[in-house]
Write a protein that holds these residues in place. Structure first.
Motif, mmCIF file in Angstrom:
data_model
loop_
_atom_site.group_PDB
_atom_site.id
_atom_site.type_symbol
_atom_site.label_atom_id
_atom_site.label_comp_id
_atom_site.label_asym_id
_atom_site.label_seq_id
_atom_site.Cartn_x
_atom_site.Cartn_y
_atom_site.Cartn_z
ATOM 1 N N GLY A 66 0.804 -1.216 0.000
ATOM 2 C CA GLY A 66 0.000 0.000 0.000
ATOM 3 C C GLY A 66 0.840 1.270 0.000
ATOM 4 N N VAL A 67 2.149 1.143 0.124
ATOM 5 C CA VAL A 67 3.049 2.298 0.123
ATOM 6 C C VAL A 67 3.492 2.556 -1.315
ATOM 7 C CG1 VAL A 67 5.229 3.243 0.984
ATOM 8 C CG2 VAL A 67 3.826 1.763 2.463
ATOM 9 N N ALA A 68 2.977 3.592 -1.902
ATOM 10 C CA ALA A 68 3.234 3.884 -3.316
ATOM 11 C C ALA A 68 4.707 4.142 -3.606
ATOM 12 C CB ALA A 68 2.401 5.082 -3.758
ATOM 13 N N ARG A 69 5.463 4.661 -2.663
ATOM 14 C CA ARG A 69 6.875 4.988 -2.885
ATOM 15 C C ARG A 69 7.760 3.748 -2.949
ATOM 16 N NH1 ARG A 69 8.612 10.605 -2.059
ATOM 17 N NH2 ARG A 69 10.377 9.508 -2.920
ATOM 18 N N LEU A 70 7.237 2.596 -2.553
ATOM 19 C CA LEU A 70 8.033 1.374 -2.628
ATOM 20 C C LEU A 70 8.003 0.832 -4.050
ATOM 21 C CD1 LEU A 70 7.091 -0.505 0.661
ATOM 22 C CD2 LEU A 70 9.228 0.673 0.119
ATOM 23 N N ARG A 71 9.170 0.640 -4.616
ATOM 24 C CA ARG A 71 9.254 0.063 -5.960
ATOM 25 C C ARG A 71 8.878 -1.411 -5.910
ATOM 26 N NH1 ARG A 71 14.243 1.267 -9.633
ATOM 27 N NH2 ARG A 71 12.944 3.063 -10.013
ATOM 28 N N ALA A 72 9.351 -2.108 -4.868
ATOM 29 C CA ALA A 72 9.054 -3.532 -4.745
ATOM 30 C C ALA A 72 9.185 -3.963 -3.295
ATOM 31 C CB ALA A 72 10.003 -4.356 -5.614
ATOM 32 N N VAL A 73 8.587 -5.091 -3.007
ATOM 33 C CA VAL A 73 8.707 -5.736 -1.709
ATOM 34 C C VAL A 73 9.473 -7.035 -1.960
ATOM 35 C CG1 VAL A 73 7.473 -6.775 0.224
ATOM 36 C CG2 VAL A 73 6.569 -4.708 -0.860
ATOM 37 N N LEU A 74 10.658 -7.131 -1.360
ATOM 38 C CA LEU A 74 11.501 -8.307 -1.510
ATOM 39 C C LEU A 74 11.198 -9.260 -0.365
ATOM 40 C CD1 LEU A 74 14.805 -6.342 -2.136
ATOM 41 C CD2 LEU A 74 13.250 -7.240 -3.858
ATOM 42 N N VAL A 75 10.861 -10.499 -0.692
ATOM 43 C CA VAL A 75 10.499 -11.493 0.307
ATOM 44 C C VAL A 75 11.518 -12.626 0.248
ATOM 45 C CG1 VAL A 75 8.689 -13.038 1.137
ATOM 46 C CG2 VAL A 75 8.062 -10.908 -0.003
ATOM 47 N N VAL A 76 12.132 -12.937 1.396
ATOM 48 C CA VAL A 76 13.114 -14.014 1.472
ATOM 49 C C VAL A 76 12.457 -15.233 2.095
ATOM 50 C CG1 VAL A 76 15.360 -14.737 2.376
ATOM 51 C CG2 VAL A 76 14.975 -12.347 1.730
ATOM 52 N N LEU A 77 12.453 -16.351 1.352
ATOM 53 C CA LEU A 77 11.797 -17.584 1.796
ATOM 54 C C LEU A 77 12.804 -18.655 2.181
ATOM 55 C CD1 LEU A 77 9.074 -17.905 -0.982
ATOM 56 C CD2 LEU A 77 8.829 -16.903 1.291
ATOM 57 N N SER A 78 12.363 -19.585 3.003
ATOM 58 C CA SER A 78 13.207 -20.732 3.350
ATOM 59 C C SER A 78 13.136 -21.760 2.221
ATOM 60 C CB SER A 78 12.755 -21.352 4.670
ATOM 61 O OG SER A 78 11.449 -21.849 4.566
ATOM 62 N N PRO A 79 14.120 -22.657 2.154
ATOM 63 C CA PRO A 79 14.098 -23.682 1.097
ATOM 64 C C PRO A 79 12.849 -24.549 1.212
ATOM 65 C CG PRO A 79 16.148 -23.789 2.376
ATOM 66 C CD PRO A 79 15.251 -22.808 3.047
ATOM 67 N N GLY A 80 12.244 -24.836 0.106
ATOM 68 C CA GLY A 80 11.091 -25.727 0.083
ATOM 69 C C GLY A 80 9.807 -25.126 0.621
ATOM 70 N N ASP A 81 9.763 -23.819 0.781
ATOM 71 C CA ASP A 81 8.539 -23.184 1.286
ATOM 72 C C ASP A 81 7.421 -23.374 0.274
ATOM 73 O OD1 ASP A 81 6.441 -21.197 1.671
ATOM 74 O OD2 ASP A 81 7.779 -20.240 3.103
ATOM 75 N N ALA A 82 6.387 -24.108 0.663
ATOM 76 C CA ALA A 82 5.263 -24.374 -0.234
ATOM 77 C C ALA A 82 4.029 -23.582 0.171
ATOM 78 C CB ALA A 82 4.949 -25.864 -0.223
ATOM 79 N N THR A 83 4.129 -22.795 1.232
ATOM 80 C CA THR A 83 2.971 -22.073 1.764
ATOM 81 C C THR A 83 2.847 -20.670 1.202
ATOM 82 O OG1 THR A 83 3.238 -23.339 3.795
ATOM 83 C CG2 THR A 83 1.810 -21.417 3.911
ATOM 84 N N PHE A 84 3.980 -20.024 0.946
ATOM 85 C CA PHE A 84 3.946 -18.618 0.549
ATOM 86 C C PHE A 84 3.145 -18.380 -0.729
ATOM 87 C CE2 PHE A 84 5.519 -14.785 -1.502
ATOM 88 C CZ PHE A 84 5.299 -13.874 -0.487
ATOM 89 N N ALA A 85 3.230 -19.261 -1.686
ATOM 90 C CA ALA A 85 2.516 -19.067 -2.959
ATOM 91 C C ALA A 85 1.018 -18.885 -2.727
ATOM 92 C CB ALA A 85 2.773 -20.237 -3.892
#
Length: 92
Positions: free
Chosen positions: A52-71
C-alpha cells in the motif's frame, strides 16, 4: 554534489520481508509468518501494508528452502511488485 530528497519524484525504495522462519525459535509447529492473525497469515498483513506504500518500488520477500505455503498467501497480492528470494543462513 547531487542529493536525493525523500520527496523527490524519482526516489525509490524497497522493503525487505524476512519470511524464512521455520517456527523453531518460536516453539511452534508451523512458521510464525503463517500463523493466523484475524483470519489471515501474519505475513499477509505485512504484505498488504507494504504494498500500500506507493513509494516502494518492490517488496523483496526471502523464503526458506522448500517453502510451499507462501505461494498461497502471495496469490492475493500484486505479483508485479513482489520479488521472491532464496534463503540465507539460519539464525540460532
Amino acid at each position: 554534489m547531487h542529493t536525493h530528497s525523500d520527496d523527490s519524484p524519482d526516489a525509490r525504495f524497497y522493503a525487505l520481508v524476512p519470511c524464512a522462519g521455520t517456527g523453531t525459535r518460536a516453539g511452534s509447529a508451523e512458521p510464525k509468518q503463517y500463523r493466523p492473525l484475524l483470519g489471515r497469515a501474519m505475513v499477509a498483513h505485512t504484505l498488504e501494508a507494504l504494498l500500500g506504500v506507493a513509494r516502494l518500488r518492490a517488496v523483496l520477500v526471502v523464503l526458506s528452502p522448500g517453502d510451499a505455503t507462501f505461494a498461497g498467501v502471495a496469490g492475493a497480492f500484486d505479483a508485479q511488485r513482489l520479488e521472491i528470494r532464496g534463503p540465507g543462513r539460519p539464525r540460532i
